[in-house]
Design an enzyme around this catalytic site. Structure first.
Site, PDB file in Angstrom:
ATOM      1  N   SER A   1       0.843  -1.205   0.000  1.00  0.00           N
ATOM      2  CA  SER A   1       0.000   0.000   0.000  1.00  0.00           C
ATOM      3  C   SER A   1       0.869   1.242   0.000  1.00  0.00           C
ATOM      4  O   SER A   1       2.008   1.213   0.483  1.00  0.00           O
ATOM      5  CB  SER A   1      -0.897   0.016   1.230  1.00  0.00           C
ATOM      6  OG  SER A   1      -1.594   1.251   1.301  1.00  0.00           O
TER       7      SER A   1
ATOM      8  N   TYR B   1      -3.178  -0.945  10.232  1.00  0.00           N
ATOM      9  CA  TYR B   1      -3.078  -1.278   8.802  1.00  0.00           C
ATOM     10  C   TYR B   1      -1.727  -0.821   8.239  1.00  0.00           C
ATOM     11  O   TYR B   1      -1.043  -1.578   7.534  1.00  0.00           O
ATOM     12  CB  TYR B   1      -4.236  -0.614   8.053  1.00  0.00           C
ATOM     13  CG  TYR B   1      -4.207  -0.849   6.558  1.00  0.00           C
ATOM     14  CD1 TYR B   1      -4.484  -2.108   6.033  1.00  0.00           C
ATOM     15  CD2 TYR B   1      -3.897   0.179   5.680  1.00  0.00           C
ATOM     16  CE1 TYR B   1      -4.453  -2.331   4.662  1.00  0.00           C
ATOM     17  CE2 TYR B   1      -3.869  -0.032   4.306  1.00  0.00           C
ATOM     18  CZ  TYR B   1      -4.142  -1.288   3.808  1.00  0.00           C
ATOM     19  OH  TYR B   1      -4.114  -1.498   2.446  1.00  0.00           O
TER      20      TYR B   1
HETATM   21  O1  NJP Z   1     -10.187  -5.404  -0.998  1.00  0.00           O
HETATM   22  P1  NJP Z   1     -11.516  -6.308  -1.063  1.00  0.00           P
HETATM   23  P2  NJP Z   1      -9.162  -4.934  -2.163  1.00  0.00           P
HETATM   24  N1  NJP Z   1      -7.847 -15.475   3.382  1.00  0.00           N
HETATM   25  O2  NJP Z   1     -12.029  -6.262   0.333  1.00  0.00           O
HETATM   26  C1  NJP Z   1      -9.808 -11.789   0.415  1.00  0.00           C
HETATM   27  C2  NJP Z   1      -4.705  -3.603  -0.825  1.00  0.00           C
HETATM   28  N2  NJP Z   1      -5.018  -2.185  -0.945  1.00  0.00           N
HETATM   29  O3  NJP Z   1      -9.363  -5.642  -3.419  1.00  0.00           O
HETATM   30  O4  NJP Z   1     -11.895 -13.993   2.087  1.00  0.00           O
HETATM   31  C3  NJP Z   1      -8.035 -15.441   2.065  1.00  0.00           C
HETATM   32  O5  NJP Z   1     -12.401  -5.859  -2.168  1.00  0.00           O
HETATM   33  C4  NJP Z   1     -11.298 -11.513   0.197  1.00  0.00           C
HETATM   34  O6  NJP Z   1     -12.034 -12.702  -0.027  1.00  0.00           O
HETATM   35  P3  NJP Z   1     -12.897 -13.401   1.178  1.00  0.00           P
HETATM   36  C5  NJP Z   1      -5.341  -4.285   0.367  1.00  0.00           C
HETATM   37  O7  NJP Z   1      -4.629  -4.027   1.569  1.00  0.00           O
HETATM   38  C6  NJP Z   1      -6.284  -1.763  -1.230  1.00  0.00           C
HETATM   39  O8  NJP Z   1      -9.146  -3.456  -2.164  1.00  0.00           O
HETATM   40  O9  NJP Z   1     -13.712 -14.436   0.498  1.00  0.00           O
HETATM   41  N3  NJP Z   1      -8.547 -14.402   1.411  1.00  0.00           N
HETATM   42  C7  NJP Z   1     -11.250 -10.690  -1.070  1.00  0.00           C
HETATM   43  O10 NJP Z   1     -11.130 -11.508  -2.208  1.00  0.00           O
HETATM   44  C8  NJP Z   1      -5.265  -5.731  -0.049  1.00  0.00           C
HETATM   45  O11 NJP Z   1      -4.025  -6.290   0.288  1.00  0.00           O
HETATM   46  C9  NJP Z   1      -6.557  -0.400  -1.307  1.00  0.00           C
HETATM   47  O12 NJP Z   1     -13.691 -12.306   1.815  1.00  0.00           O
HETATM   48  C10 NJP Z   1      -8.908 -13.337   2.142  1.00  0.00           C
HETATM   49  C11 NJP Z   1      -9.970  -9.887  -0.928  1.00  0.00           C
HETATM   50  O13 NJP Z   1      -9.143 -10.567   0.039  1.00  0.00           O
HETATM   51  C12 NJP Z   1      -5.410  -5.657  -1.577  1.00  0.00           C
HETATM   52  O14 NJP Z   1      -5.206  -4.297  -1.940  1.00  0.00           O
HETATM   53  C13 NJP Z   1      -5.544   0.520  -1.069  1.00  0.00           C
HETATM   54  C14 NJP Z   1      -8.761 -13.308   3.540  1.00  0.00           C
HETATM   55  C15 NJP Z   1     -10.208  -8.460  -0.458  1.00  0.00           C
HETATM   56  O15 NJP Z   1     -10.969  -7.772  -1.390  1.00  0.00           O
HETATM   57  C16 NJP Z   1      -6.767  -6.096  -2.110  1.00  0.00           C
HETATM   58  O16 NJP Z   1      -7.790  -5.380  -1.452  1.00  0.00           O
HETATM   59  C17 NJP Z   1      -4.288   0.070  -0.756  1.00  0.00           C
HETATM   60  C18 NJP Z   1      -8.202 -14.435   4.157  1.00  0.00           C
HETATM   61  N4  NJP Z   1      -8.008 -14.515   5.488  1.00  0.00           N
HETATM   62  C19 NJP Z   1      -4.036  -1.279  -0.715  1.00  0.00           C
HETATM   63  N5  NJP Z   1      -9.220 -12.107   3.996  1.00  0.00           N
HETATM   64  C20 NJP Z   1      -7.904   0.134  -1.604  1.00  0.00           C
HETATM   65  N6  NJP Z   1      -8.864  -0.673  -1.995  1.00  0.00           N
HETATM   66  O17 NJP Z   1      -8.108   1.380  -1.523  1.00  0.00           O
HETATM   67  C21 NJP Z   1      -9.655 -11.425   2.926  1.00  0.00           C
HETATM   68  O18 NJP Z   1      -3.332   0.976  -0.514  1.00  0.00           O
HETATM   69  N7  NJP Z   1      -9.472 -12.151   1.796  1.00  0.00           N
END
Ligand code: NJP
Length: 237
Positions: free
Chosen positions: A138, A151
Site C-alpha cells: 500500500s 493497517y
Molecule cells: O479489498 P476487497 P481490495 N484469506 O475487500 C480476500 C490492498 N489495498 O481488493 O476472504 C483469504 O475488495 C477476500 O475474499 P474473502 C489491500 O490491503 C487496497 O481493495 O472471500 N482471502 C477478497 O477476495 C489488499 O491487500 C486499497 O472475503 C482473504 C480480498 O481478500 C489488496 O489491496 C488501497 C482473507 C479483499 O478484497 C486487495 O484489497 C491500498 C483471508 N483470510 C491497498 N481475507 C484500496 N482498496 O483502496 C480477505 O493501498 N481475503
C-alpha cells in the site's frame, strides 16, 4: 510452457481483476478466498472464456490451508510461476479504539498470510529456478496516514518482508516486488465497489495492469516496486 499463477484474495476487488487480466494474458490460475464467493468468481471468469481457473477456499493466515493451495495447484497444473499476495483487509480508526483482536486479525491476514503463501511456494520456485512473487502492499507504507496505524504497520511489514526475501531468493532466479496502490474502488474496509463518491479513485484494472506488466517483465529485468495513486489523491512529497 504454460504459465501458472496463484492469486490470493482473487474472489473480488483488485484480486478478481488481477485474475481476469492474468487469464487474458494466457496464464492458468488458482484463485484463493476465505469465503465461498471464490467459487462463484471462478465460474464468472470461466464464462468470460478462460477455462483454467481453479478456485480454492482457503484462509491465507492458516499454514495448512496455504500448503493445500500449493499442492492443489501443482496437482492441477504441474507448476507455479507467479504468486500474487493480494488478500488483505483494513480498518481505519483512532489507535486507542483498536481492539487487540482487530490488531491481531489484520496482522494475521496482511502479514502472516503473505509469509505463509510465500513459504509454501518457495520450495517449488527454488527447484525450478524461476518465479515471480508480487505483494500488494500500500502507499501507506510510503506515506503514513492517521487513523490507520495497525493497517499501516502491516504494510510496512510487507515491505520489509518483501525486500528481505527478494535478496534471499535472487540466486534462484526468483523475483519479488511490491505494488503500492493509493485509494482503489473495491470492497475494501467494508466498502462497496462502484459508489459515486469513489469515481476519482483508482479502478481495479489500474492495479491489475501493473501486475501483468510486472509479471511479464523480461527475465533480465526486475521491477522492485510500483507506487500508483489517483491523481485526485495528493501526497505530501
Ligand atoms: O479489498 P476487497 P481490495 N484469506 O475487500 C480476500 C490492498 N489495498 O481488493 O476472504 C483469504 O475488495 C477476500 O475474499 P474473502 C489491500 O490491503 C487496497 O481493495 O472471500 N482471502 C477478497 O477476495 C489488499 O491487500 C486499497 O472475503 C482473504 C480480498 O481478500 C489488496 O489491496 C488501497 C482473507 C479483499 O478484497 C486487495 O484489497 C491500498 C483471508 N483470510 C491497498 N481475507 C484500496 N482498496 O483502496 C480477505 O493501498 N481475503
Amino acid at each position: 510452457k504454460d504459465q501458472i499463477a496463484i492469486v490470493t484474495g482473487g474472489s473480488r476487488g483488485i484480486g478478481k481483476e488481477i485474475a481476469v487480466k492474468l487469464a487474458g494474458s494466457g496464464m492458468k490460475l488458482t484463485i484463493v478466498g476465505s469465503s465461498t464467493q471464490v467459487s462463484e468468481t471462478a465460474e464468472e471468469i470461466k464464462k468470460m472464456g478462460y477455462a483454467n481457473v481453479l478456485p480454492v477456499q482457503a484462509d491465507v493466515s492458516k499454514e495448512e490451508d496455504m500448503q493445500a493451495v500449493v499442492k492443489k495447484t501443482l496437482e492441477a497444473y504441474g507448476s507455479i510461476d507467479l504468486l500474487v499476495n493480494n488478500a488483505g483487509l483494513g480498518f481505519f480508526k483512532l489507535t486507542e479504539e483498536v481492539s487487540l483482536e482487530e490488531w491481531k486479525k489484520v496482522f494475521e491476514v496482511n502479514v502472516q498470510g503473505v509469509f505463509l503463501a510465500t513459504k509454501a511456494v518457495l520450495p517449488h520456485m527454488k527447484d525450478q529456478k524461476s518465479g515471480t512473487i508480487i505483494n500488494i502492499s500500500s502507499d501507506v507504507a510510503r506515506y503514513t496516514i492517521p487513523n490507520g496505524a495497525a493497517y499501516t504497520a502491516t504494510k510496512y511489514a510487507v515491505q520489509g518482508f518483501s525486500g528481505s526475501v527478494a535478496q534471499e531468493v535472487r540466486e534462484y532466479g526468483i523475483r519479488v516486488g511490491t505494488i503500492n496502490p493509493g485509494m482503489v474502488d473495491t470492497y475494501f474496509a467494508e466498502s462497496t465497489q462502484g459508489l459515486p463518491e469513489k469515481e476519482d479513485w483508482l479502478k481495479v484494472g489500474d492495479i491489475a495492469n501493473a501486475v501483468v506488466y510486472m509479471a511479464s517483465a523480461p527475465k533480465h529485468m526486475i521491477i522492485d516496486e510500483i507506487v500508483i495513486h489517483p491523481f485526485a489523491q495528493q501526497y505530501p512529497i
